[in-house]
Design an enzyme around this catalytic site. Structure first.
Site, PDB file in Angstrom:
ATOM      1  N   GLU A  27       0.849  -1.191   0.000  1.00 36.29           N
ATOM      2  CA  GLU A  27       0.000   0.000   0.000  1.00 36.29           C
ATOM      3  C   GLU A  27       0.884   1.239   0.000  1.00 36.29           C
ATOM      4  O   GLU A  27       1.986   1.222   0.543  1.00 36.29           O
ATOM      5  CB  GLU A  27      -0.910  -0.003   1.237  1.00 36.29           C
ATOM      6  CG  GLU A  27      -1.859   1.181   1.304  1.00 36.29           C
ATOM      7  CD  GLU A  27      -2.888   1.064   2.419  1.00 36.29           C
ATOM      8  OE1 GLU A  27      -3.716   1.982   2.548  1.00 36.29           O
ATOM      9  OE2 GLU A  27      -2.864   0.063   3.151  1.00 36.29           O
ATOM     10  N   ASN A  72      -6.740   1.438   2.696  1.00 36.35           N
ATOM     11  CA  ASN A  72      -7.437   2.698   2.892  1.00 36.35           C
ATOM     12  C   ASN A  72      -7.034   3.746   1.850  1.00 36.35           C
ATOM     13  O   ASN A  72      -7.834   4.594   1.462  1.00 36.35           O
ATOM     14  CB  ASN A  72      -7.159   3.238   4.297  1.00 36.35           C
ATOM     15  CG  ASN A  72      -7.756   2.358   5.379  1.00 36.35           C
ATOM     16  OD1 ASN A  72      -8.529   1.446   5.110  1.00 36.35           O
ATOM     17  ND2 ASN A  72      -7.396   2.632   6.614  1.00 36.35           N
ATOM     18  N   ASN A 172     -12.218  -1.017  -0.827  1.00 35.31           N
ATOM     19  CA  ASN A 172     -11.551  -1.523   0.378  1.00 35.31           C
ATOM     20  C   ASN A 172     -12.330  -1.113   1.625  1.00 35.31           C
ATOM     21  O   ASN A 172     -12.642   0.067   1.799  1.00 35.31           O
ATOM     22  CB  ASN A 172     -10.130  -0.948   0.465  1.00 35.31           C
ATOM     23  CG  ASN A 172      -9.449  -1.315   1.783  1.00 35.31           C
ATOM     24  OD1 ASN A 172      -9.006  -2.444   1.966  1.00 35.31           O
ATOM     25  ND2 ASN A 172      -9.369  -0.360   2.706  1.00 35.31           N
ATOM     26  N   GLU A 173     -12.663  -2.079   2.467  1.00 32.03           N
ATOM     27  CA  GLU A 173     -13.255  -1.830   3.794  1.00 32.03           C
ATOM     28  C   GLU A 173     -14.352  -0.768   3.765  1.00 32.03           C
ATOM     29  O   GLU A 173     -14.392   0.127   4.613  1.00 32.03           O
ATOM     30  CB  GLU A 173     -12.160  -1.452   4.797  1.00 32.03           C
ATOM     31  CG  GLU A 173     -11.204  -2.591   5.092  1.00 32.03           C
ATOM     32  CD  GLU A 173     -10.172  -2.261   6.171  1.00 32.03           C
ATOM     33  OE1 GLU A 173     -10.134  -1.105   6.651  1.00 32.03           O
ATOM     34  OE2 GLU A 173      -9.401  -3.166   6.536  1.00 32.03           O
ATOM     35  N   TYR A 244      -6.669  -8.350  12.161  1.00 30.65           N
ATOM     36  CA  TYR A 244      -5.361  -8.136  12.788  1.00 30.65           C
ATOM     37  C   TYR A 244      -5.516  -8.479  14.271  1.00 30.65           C
ATOM     38  O   TYR A 244      -6.550  -8.187  14.877  1.00 30.65           O
ATOM     39  CB  TYR A 244      -4.907  -6.677  12.654  1.00 30.65           C
ATOM     40  CG  TYR A 244      -4.695  -6.221  11.228  1.00 30.65           C
ATOM     41  CD1 TYR A 244      -3.489  -6.440  10.579  1.00 30.65           C
ATOM     42  CD2 TYR A 244      -5.713  -5.567  10.538  1.00 30.65           C
ATOM     43  CE1 TYR A 244      -3.291  -6.014   9.270  1.00 30.65           C
ATOM     44  CE2 TYR A 244      -5.527  -5.140   9.236  1.00 30.65           C
ATOM     45  CZ  TYR A 244      -4.315  -5.365   8.599  1.00 30.65           C
ATOM     46  OH  TYR A 244      -4.125  -4.944   7.310  1.00 30.65           O
ATOM     47  N   GLU A 292      -6.345  -9.176   3.959  1.00 26.35           N
ATOM     48  CA  GLU A 292      -5.520  -8.482   4.959  1.00 26.35           C
ATOM     49  C   GLU A 292      -5.520  -9.323   6.226  1.00 26.35           C
ATOM     50  O   GLU A 292      -6.586  -9.582   6.796  1.00 26.35           O
ATOM     51  CB  GLU A 292      -6.031  -7.069   5.281  1.00 26.35           C
ATOM     52  CG  GLU A 292      -5.778  -6.037   4.206  1.00 26.35           C
ATOM     53  CD  GLU A 292      -6.119  -4.617   4.656  1.00 26.35           C
ATOM     54  OE1 GLU A 292      -5.900  -4.300   5.854  1.00 26.35           O
ATOM     55  OE2 GLU A 292      -6.605  -3.843   3.819  1.00 26.35           O
ATOM     56  N   GLN A 349       1.648  -6.117   5.791  1.00 25.62           N
ATOM     57  CA  GLN A 349       1.987  -5.915   4.388  1.00 25.62           C
ATOM     58  C   GLN A 349       3.331  -6.579   4.094  1.00 25.62           C
ATOM     59  O   GLN A 349       3.753  -7.444   4.859  1.00 25.62           O
ATOM     60  CB  GLN A 349       1.984  -4.433   4.097  1.00 25.62           C
ATOM     61  CG  GLN A 349       0.580  -3.830   4.218  1.00 25.62           C
ATOM     62  CD  GLN A 349       0.494  -2.383   3.753  1.00 25.62           C
ATOM     63  OE1 GLN A 349       1.359  -1.864   3.074  1.00 25.62           O
ATOM     64  NE2 GLN A 349      -0.570  -1.713   4.158  1.00 25.62           N
TER      65      GLN A 349
END
Length: 499
Positions: A27, A72, A172-173, A244, A292, A349
């Site tokens: 990212e 993001n 994304n999200e 996470y 992720e 990442q």
């Protein structure tokens, strides 16, 4: 000593591993791009500014797919800013991470890097501030052969042949209120459906990933997946999961138990996908993209103190320890054991930002989590066998009956090899693991790799890069289809068996 047993059978198959479960993520965040994979003027960079040392470690990890450019970041991204002459590209305030984005590294530079690193792109489109037009235009730029505005623009930028990118994320999200352009499930589901329809009209061969929940903890989890898929089930191929884990509480036993939570997360999303399949009387199966996942918490406090609106700060630079490597190993085992439905996954990442690889102006080194990922990616390809495992268990703050042993068995028929991955979560006792492999006849142990350290908080740094490093075991026995292994306390294990 703890005692555990594992029985496996070549006819009891979970599924084939899609190599893309060993994907990763780059990212435009912190030093992932700038100083991570791209650093003009560095003694480690080539003539294009791409760090050769990073490329070599990425190739060692054997990463089949890399998600880009976010995250993001993508939700307010104008892809057009990232192509064309570098000196004409605009600098922009980047709202997601509150930094300045120079755009000197963009789409074409990433595609050059990906080819050198031996990885395929998983491209994300902006469904936050933009929508159908921007998505179809970037697809045209990347995949159309020529004779149209954006394909000819690509040629003008020096790329004659199309990239033929086959895997695309639809935003994304988008369930997250922190997201630029956050939407309700109804708003996003409708937009994802229309965008998917347009993109597949332009290129019917692409695969599309719809946004699932940003985590199991989201208040809209479950309802979000069901609503989104109700709209776009027929137009997409995967739905995403993100998670996470952290150890803010410094409760290592509970921290390592999170692999159970990850497994429950996967099963819940599968159930929702299959509910919508039944509701629609569809023959199509939606699979999962766990695009992720990682441990993330070490850098939280430092990130609160960062100066805003600067370029490529030291952001999200977690320094990983031994217990992080154990949980990452258990998370990989969880992905492997769910390979029948998890077809894509991305360790978030890849470089510098919550990453297995760290760089500086003077060198590069492997973090502790590098090793489980490298081992799984290189040795965990083939057929996953369903195993019967008998392991002692423990209770933690948030979980009950946590097995001390997490394990997965992968059968590589081409190499006549069985690979067993195992994590011993005990901090006090070694584990004697007995494996019944008599279905494979006479077997012999090829290698037993161990990653462990007496100190759970031990880290690898540039000054001491091999503090936590793999070693080989010499304590294992094979006899008449049965094998016995010693898994040291708090250890990640890779056992290769020939038959």
């Amino acid at each position: 000593m703890l005692k555990a047993s594992l029985i496996t059978d070549k006819y009891f198959v979970t599924g084939k591993v899609d190599p893309r479960i060993y994907g990763s993520f780059i990212e435009h965040l912190g030093r992932a791009v700038y100083e991570g994979i791209y650093q003009p003027g560095s003694p480690f960079a080539d003539e294009m500014g791409l760090r050769k040392d990073t490329i070599e470690l990425v190739k060692e990890l054997n990463v089949p797919v890399t998600r880009y450019p976010g995250g993001n970041f993508v939700s307010a991204y104008n892809w057009e800013d990232s192509v064309g002459p570098v000196n004409e590209r605009p600098k922009r305030p980047e709202l997601a991470w509150q930094v300045i984005e120079s755009n000197e590294f963009g789409l074409n530079e990433f595609m050059t890097w990906a080819k050198l690193a031996g990885t395929e792109p998983m491209m994300a489109v902006n469904l936050g501030t933009r929508g159908i037009d921007a998505a179809r235009n970037v697809l045209e730029y990347c995949n159309f052969k020529g004779g149209t505005y954006y394909s000819d623009l690509r040629k003008k930028h020096g790329v004659d042949e199309p990239y033929n990118i086959k895997l695309w994320c639809l935003g994304n999200e988008m369930d997250g209120p922190w997201q630029i352009g956050h939407k309700s499930a109804t708003e996003y589901g409708s937009l994802a459906w229309e965008t998917a329809k347009a993109m597949k009209t332009l290129d019917p061969n692409i695969e599309l990933v719809a946004c699932g929940s940003s985590g199991l903890w989201m208040p809209t989890f479950g309802d979000w997946e069901a609503t989104v898929l109700d709209y776009c089930y027929d137009s997409v191929d995967y739905i995403s999961l993100h998670t996470y884990y952290n150890n803010h509480a410094n409760d290592s036993a509970d921290f390592l138990a999170n692999s159970l939570g990850m497994n429950d997360f996967i099963k819940s999303v599968v159930a929702t996908c299959d509910y919508i399949k039944g509701k629609k009387h569809s023959k199509k199966q939606i699979n999962l993209s766990f695009d992720e996942w990682n441990v993330w918490y070490h850098s939280n406090e430092a990130d609160r103190k960062l100066e805003k609106w600067v370029h490529a700060p030291h952001q999200l630079e977690d320094v990983y320890n031994m217990e992080d490597a154990l949980l990452v190993g258990s998370m990989l085992i969880t992905l492997i054991n769910n390979c029948d439905r998890v077809k894509i996954a991305c360790l978030a990442q890849l470089v510098n930002v919550i990453a297995p690889i760290m760089t500086s102006d003077t060198g590069i080194w492997r973090q502790t989590i590098y090793y489980p990922f490298m081992h799984a990616s290189n040795f965990g390809r083939g057929t996953v066998l369903t195993s019967i495992v008998d392991s002692p268990v423990y209770d933690s703050k948030n979980y009950c009956d946590v097995p001390y042993l997490d394990s997965a068995v992968v059968w590589n028929e081409e190499n006549n090899e069985i690979v067993i991955f195992g994590v011993n979560k005990s901090f006090e006792e070694d584990m004697e693991l007995t494996c019944d492999l008599r279905q494979f006849g006479d077997v012999k142990i090829k290698e037993h790799i161990i990653l462990t350290h007496e100190n759970l908080k031990a880290e690898n740094t540039e000054a001491a890069p091999d503090t936590v490093a793999p070693m080989l075991s010499g304590k294992d026995v094979a006899d008449d289809g049965k094998c016995t292994f010693i898994l040291p306390k708090q250890s990640w294990n890779v056992i290769k068996i020939l038959y």
